[in-house]
Each structure stands twice: as C-alpha cells, then as structure tokens.
Design an enzyme around this catalytic site. Structure first.
Site, PDB file in Angstrom:
ATOM      1  N   LYS A 220       0.715  -1.270  -0.109  1.00 37.84           N
ATOM      2  CA  LYS A 220       0.033   0.103   0.078  1.00 37.84           C
ATOM      3  C   LYS A 220       0.697   1.093   0.039  1.00 37.84           C
ATOM      4  O   LYS A 220       1.830   1.489   0.653  1.00 37.84           O
ATOM      5  CB  LYS A 220      -0.872   0.000   1.091  1.00 37.84           C
ATOM      6  N   GLY A 376      10.147  -6.251   7.530  1.00 39.89           N
ATOM      7  CA  GLY A 376       9.821  -7.685   7.813  1.00 39.89           C
ATOM      8  C   GLY A 376      10.028  -8.569   6.430  1.00 39.89           C
ATOM      9  O   GLY A 376      10.812  -9.529   6.471  1.00 39.89           O
TER      10      GLY A 376
HETATM   11  P1  AMP Z   1       4.125  -4.292   3.025  1.00 40.88           P
HETATM   12  O1  AMP Z   1       3.684  -5.107   4.358  1.00 40.88           O
HETATM   13  O2  AMP Z   1       3.401  -3.047   2.872  1.00 40.88           O
HETATM   14  O3  AMP Z   1       5.731  -4.333   3.074  1.00 40.88           O
HETATM   15  O4  AMP Z   1       3.670  -5.144   1.991  1.00 40.88           O
HETATM   16  C1  AMP Z   1       4.177  -6.621   1.748  1.00 40.88           C
HETATM   17  C2  AMP Z   1       3.068  -7.203   1.091  1.00 40.88           C
HETATM   18  O5  AMP Z   1       2.796  -7.058   0.000  1.00 40.88           O
HETATM   19  C3  AMP Z   1       3.498  -8.789   0.964  1.00 40.88           C
HETATM   20  O6  AMP Z   1       2.597  -9.621   1.649  1.00 40.88           O
HETATM   21  C4  AMP Z   1       3.221  -9.044  -0.414  1.00 40.88           C
HETATM   22  O7  AMP Z   1       2.385 -10.255  -0.640  1.00 40.88           O
HETATM   23  C5  AMP Z   1       2.195  -7.830  -0.740  1.00 40.88           C
HETATM   24  N1  AMP Z   1       2.367  -7.582  -2.272  1.00 40.88           N
HETATM   25  C6  AMP Z   1       3.345  -7.172  -3.089  1.00 40.88           C
HETATM   26  N2  AMP Z   1       3.070  -7.232  -4.388  1.00 40.88           N
HETATM   27  C7  AMP Z   1       1.720  -7.157  -4.505  1.00 40.88           C
HETATM   28  C8  AMP Z   1       0.576  -7.334  -5.377  1.00 40.88           C
HETATM   29  N3  AMP Z   1       1.172  -6.976  -6.763  1.00 40.88           N
HETATM   30  N4  AMP Z   1      -0.460  -7.626  -5.002  1.00 40.88           N
HETATM   31  C9  AMP Z   1      -1.238  -7.816  -3.755  1.00 40.88           C
HETATM   32  N5  AMP Z   1      -0.136  -7.929  -2.728  1.00 40.88           N
HETATM   33  C10 AMP Z   1       1.145  -7.532  -3.121  1.00 40.88           C
END
Ligand code: AMP
Length: 418
Positions: A220, A376
């Site tokens: 996000k 993480g």
């Molecule tokens: P964050 O906690 O914001 O660093 O996000 C990490 C998470 O983002 C991981 O669990 C990934 O699975 C998710 N993520 C990365 N790329 C995508 C995508 N294209 N669609 C959905 N989730 C994503």
C-alpha cells in the site's frame, strides 16, 4: 554506557529483545532471524558472569492469549543459547519476581509476553464500541497510571537495562523506553544489535555515497507515504514496486484489471510523480507485470504491459522487462535501501521479481555499494533466497527502520541516550 564497557559479572540485566517471530499453526518458528540477532548481546552478558531477564512481545494480543505465549519459543531459545532458560508464565507477579531474584550468574529467565498487559503499550483495552469520549479519556488515564507501576516492577527485577529491540524502538512502551528512567546513565545501554542498527541507519542518512537508490515495495502507498516523501529529498533513484505499482498505473489512466489499488490515493500518486520530477529524482515504476487469473500460487499466469491488464486478471509480480530495468539502476548504485517485495513473494510462482532485485543488490554490494535491507518482508525475501550474506546489512526493524530513515527520533533510542 556501552555494552562493551560494562562488566555484567554478578549483575542482573533486563534485556528487551524483539522475539516477535513468525510461527506456523503448530507454533513452529518459521524464521528465527530476530532471535539469532539478539544472541551476541545475550551471550556476552552470560559470558561475563551476569544473568538475564529477557522481555519481549509476540504478536498483538489483546490480553492473555495462548497463541501468543512466548513459551512456544522457549525450546528454540534453549538451543540457541546452549542453556536451559527458565520461564515465568506471567511477566508480573510473584513467580516472575521470585525467579528473577533467584537467578544465578550464567542463568537466564524468559518472561511471558509483555503485551499480555495493556500497560506495556499504555493503551486502554476492552472499551465498549459506544464508549463516550469521557470514558475513553478516563480509561487512557487509568492505563497510564497503572503503566507506571508495571514499568517500575519490570525495572525492579534487574541492576541494569539493555535495549536490543530495534524492531520496537519507535514505540514509547514500558519495556522499550519508559523503563530506562529507572536506571542511571551508567546502567542502561544498547545491545549489540541496536548498536549495529543505529550505525547502519546513520550510514544511509549521513554518509551517502551516490547514486543512492531506494526500492520501496509492498502492498500500500498509504502505509509508505511518509517515507516515500522523505526519500524524495535524499535519493537519486526511487523504485516504487509491489502492489503500489497499480495505484500509480491507474492514476496515469492505465488498465489494471483486479490488481490491488488504493482509489483514494490516485491524486497522491500523481503528486509524488510530480515531486520526483521537481527534485530531479529518477522515479522508476514497472512497465510490465506477471498477471494471474486469481489470487493464488496455482493461478494461470501471463506477462503483459503493466497498463494493459485484462479484466479479471491481476498483477502479482513484475515482468522481465521491469526486472531488467530495476537491476540496471540497482547495479549502478553506491548506496541502496530495500524495503518491500516486488510482488506476492509468499507464492512461489511470484517470487522472481523480488529475487532478481535481491540478486542485483548483492552484485552492487560486491562492487562496493553499501546496501541496507529492512522491513519484515524484505528480510524474509533475502533469507528465503539465501542472499542475506551478500548484502551489507539486514535490519531487523520494519516500522522502526522506516521511521528512523524518515528522520524521526525513536523513543527507544532517545531513552538510552538521554
Ligand atoms: P508491506 O507489508 O506493505 O511491505 O507489503 C508486503 C506485502 O505486499 C506482501 O505480503 C506481498 O504479498 C504484498 N504484495 C506485493 N505485491 C503485491 C501485489 N502485486 N498484489 C498484492 N499484494 C502484493
């Protein structure tokens, strides 16, 4: 005071660690990086002839919760330390106090999850949904009051305080910051891990060799906005990837199918692009995607342009063209910060992009770049791909690392320094 200057012989140390490790449904630890990271500190104290009272949180319990009991990690801690660690099934109360008091040199006691008590975070719990503002204020006041007793009690177990929990250094909690006021300057210090983390952040903030490239991934934009804005003042190249990609793509009029997107952040995405331009930052976004017809490892997949994703499909990783572009930027860099995967790396079939970013960072590091990986999920990535030893520093901090890089003073660090 520094940990190397302090002689722990005959002393009891309260060591705040971050043992908030991921557990599977059978309570097996799936990644023990955080536990291993605290070992040098714990071992140094034991080797000096000191004893340790270990405090940590696990997960986000809202009270006593079996699932979040630290007893699940006790056996592994025994193995890592090579001694039998005692356990207090309540971090407050008679048992903990008695066990702490009876500790002999070379012995260790693990306290039950500090967050089983609302006082650790100092936030009220169990408030009714329809609580009035007055009730909320009263509950907050009450927990802040009882937090003082809680903190004092934790401090009473030990002669000195060591903070080695970088992961929670951005929180002014009882055991991460408030406890420090009960120890004078000569009896509170950072552990080795915390010392290393502070040094690595300092290098990325104050000793930048250019070009400086940040790779921000994850799901996000909203959760990364502050750091992205801050990085725009520091970096030469900013790669924004992961789920955030699609908010930027849609903002520019692209077709993103079912890809994750924050519709209320489209304007913000355009603003960030404009700001990058004004500041002369090379903002790099994916041009192609690996798309799937469902959110699953076994979905059908294909590659397509990032702004031409068909209806019913969603982007779950970057494509080969983006991999190549990202790698080129990364390999030309002298300072690198990586936070967040390029895709849903938890699914084996969507790890390729994150792996290629990791490999490019390792190559740049071989050629003399300083690389810091934190958050993480990025840590999970480099560990999963066996790349951890090829980067300069793997931080144990997620939010703490990001806040430090945003330039904020972290309460856990300030409490030791003041
Ligand atoms: P964050 O906690 O914001 O660093 O996000 C990490 C998470 O983002 C991981 O669990 C990934 O699975 C998710 N993520 C990365 N790329 C995508 C995508 N294209 N669609 C959905 N989730 C994503």
């Amino acid at each position: 005071m520094t940990i190397d200057q302090f002689n722990f012989a005959g002393k009891k140390a309260f060591v705040r660690v971050d043992f908030n490790v991921p557990l599977d449904e059978n309570f097996n630890i799936t990644d023990d990086t955080r536990m291993r990271a605290a070992l040098p500190t714990l071992k140094k104290i034991l080797a000096d002839g000191g004893s340790i009272i270990i405090g940590s949180h696990l997960g986000r319990p809202k009270g006593v919760t079996e699932k979040y009991s630290l007893k699940h990690i006790l056996k592994h801690l025994d193995e890592l330390l090579g001694i039998e660690v005692q356990f207090a099934s309540d971090c407050m109360g008679e048992e903990a106090a008695a066990k702490a008091a009876a500790l002999q040199p070379g012995e260790a006691l693990l306290l039950e999850n500090l967050r089983f008590y609302a006082e650790e975070e100092g936030k009220p719990r169990g408030l009714a949904d329809d609580a009035t503002d007055e009730e909320k204020a009263a509950a907050k006041k009450a927990v802040k009051e009882s937090q003082k007793e809680f903190t004092k009690k934790l401090a009473s177990y030990a002669d000195c305080y060591v903070n080695d929990a970088f992961g929670t250094a951005h929180r002014a909690h009882a055991s991460t910051a408030l406890i420090a006021q009960y120890f004078d300057k000569d009896h509170k210090m950072f552990g080795y891990l915390m010392e290393k983390e502070v040094k690595a952040v300092d290098k990325v903030l104050n000793d930048i060799h250019r070009p400086f490239t940040a790779i921000m991934g994850g799901s996000k934009v909203s959760s990364k906005i502050e750091i992205i804005e801050n990085l725009l003042n520091k970096v030469d190249n900013l790669i924004i990837t992961g789920g955030m990609t699609y908010t930027f793509t849609k903002a520019q009029g692209g077709k993103i199918g079912l890809s994750i997107c924050e519709d209320d952040k489209l304007d913000l995405a355009l603003e960030l692009m404009q700001k990058a331009k004004e500041k002369g930052v090379n903002l790099v976004l994916a041009t192609d995607a690996k798309i799937a017809d469902s959110f699953s490892n076994d979905a059908n997949t294909q590659f397509c342009k990032v702004n031409e994703i068909p209806d019913g499909w969603e982007g779950l990783d970057i494509g080969p063209e983006s991999e190549k572009a990202f790698a080129e930027v990364i390999k030309g860099s002298k300072t690198i910060l990586w936070n967040g995967p390029t895709g849903v790396f938890e699914f084996e079939n969507f790890t390729h992009g994150s792996r290629s970013v990791g490999e490019a960072i390792v190559e740049a590091t071989k050629n003399g770049a300083f690389s810091l990986v934190g958050g993480g999920d990025s840590v999970a990535c480099v560990n999963k791909f066996g790349l951890a030893s090829g980067v300069s520093y793997v931080s144990t901090g997620g939010g703490a690392l990001l806040e430090a890089i945003e330039g904020k003073v972290l309460p856990g660090i300030a409490a030791i320094n003041e």
